[in-house]
Design a protein around this motif. Sequence first.
Motif, short mmCIF file in Angstrom:
data_model
loop_
_atom_site.label_atom_id
_atom_site.label_comp_id
_atom_site.label_asym_id
_atom_site.label_seq_id
_atom_site.Cartn_x
_atom_site.Cartn_y
_atom_site.Cartn_z
N GLN A 1 -32.78 -24.21 -22.91
CA GLN A 1 -34.18 -23.99 -22.46
C GLN A 1 -33.90 -23.76 -20.92
OE1 GLN A 1 -37.73 -26.00 -23.50
NE2 GLN A 1 -36.60 -26.83 -25.41
N ASP B 1 -31.08 -22.20 -19.47
CA ASP B 1 -30.05 -21.21 -19.53
C ASP B 1 -30.28 -20.12 -18.53
OD1 ASP B 1 -28.35 -23.11 -20.80
OD2 ASP B 1 -28.29 -21.59 -22.72
N GLU B 2 -31.44 -19.66 -18.78
CA GLU B 2 -31.99 -18.40 -17.98
C GLU B 2 -32.01 -18.91 -16.40
OE1 GLU B 2 -36.68 -18.02 -17.51
OE2 GLU B 2 -36.00 -17.90 -19.55
N ASP C 1 -28.62 -17.93 -14.83
CA ASP C 1 -28.42 -16.48 -14.62
C ASP C 1 -28.79 -16.04 -13.27
OD1 ASP C 1 -28.09 -13.53 -14.50
OD2 ASP C 1 -28.98 -13.43 -16.57
N ASN D 1 -31.91 -13.81 -12.45
CA ASN D 1 -33.19 -14.64 -12.72
C ASN D 1 -33.71 -15.46 -11.30
OD1 ASN D 1 -33.62 -13.24 -15.17
ND2 ASN D 1 -32.33 -15.14 -16.24
#
Length: 68
Positions: free
Chosen positions: A57, A59-60, A63, A66
């Motif tokens: 949940q 993980d974004e 990046d 983001n």
Amino acid sequence: MTKDLGDLDAQALADAAEFYGTTTPSETVNAALRDAADRVQRVRALAELVEIAKTGQFDELLDKRNRR
């Protein structure tokens, strides 16, 4: 609440009183108990976050595109 503090380690009590800035044995014991309870809650919250992280949940957030 009980007033009987039982047989306490005098040096540990003095060290804890210095650490917490308390002036009576009851204040010191209560401060130490609150501190221990707070630590338990933080450990549980961290364990919960670790379990959530295992599901991906967050993980974004890893990046870089983001990130703001």
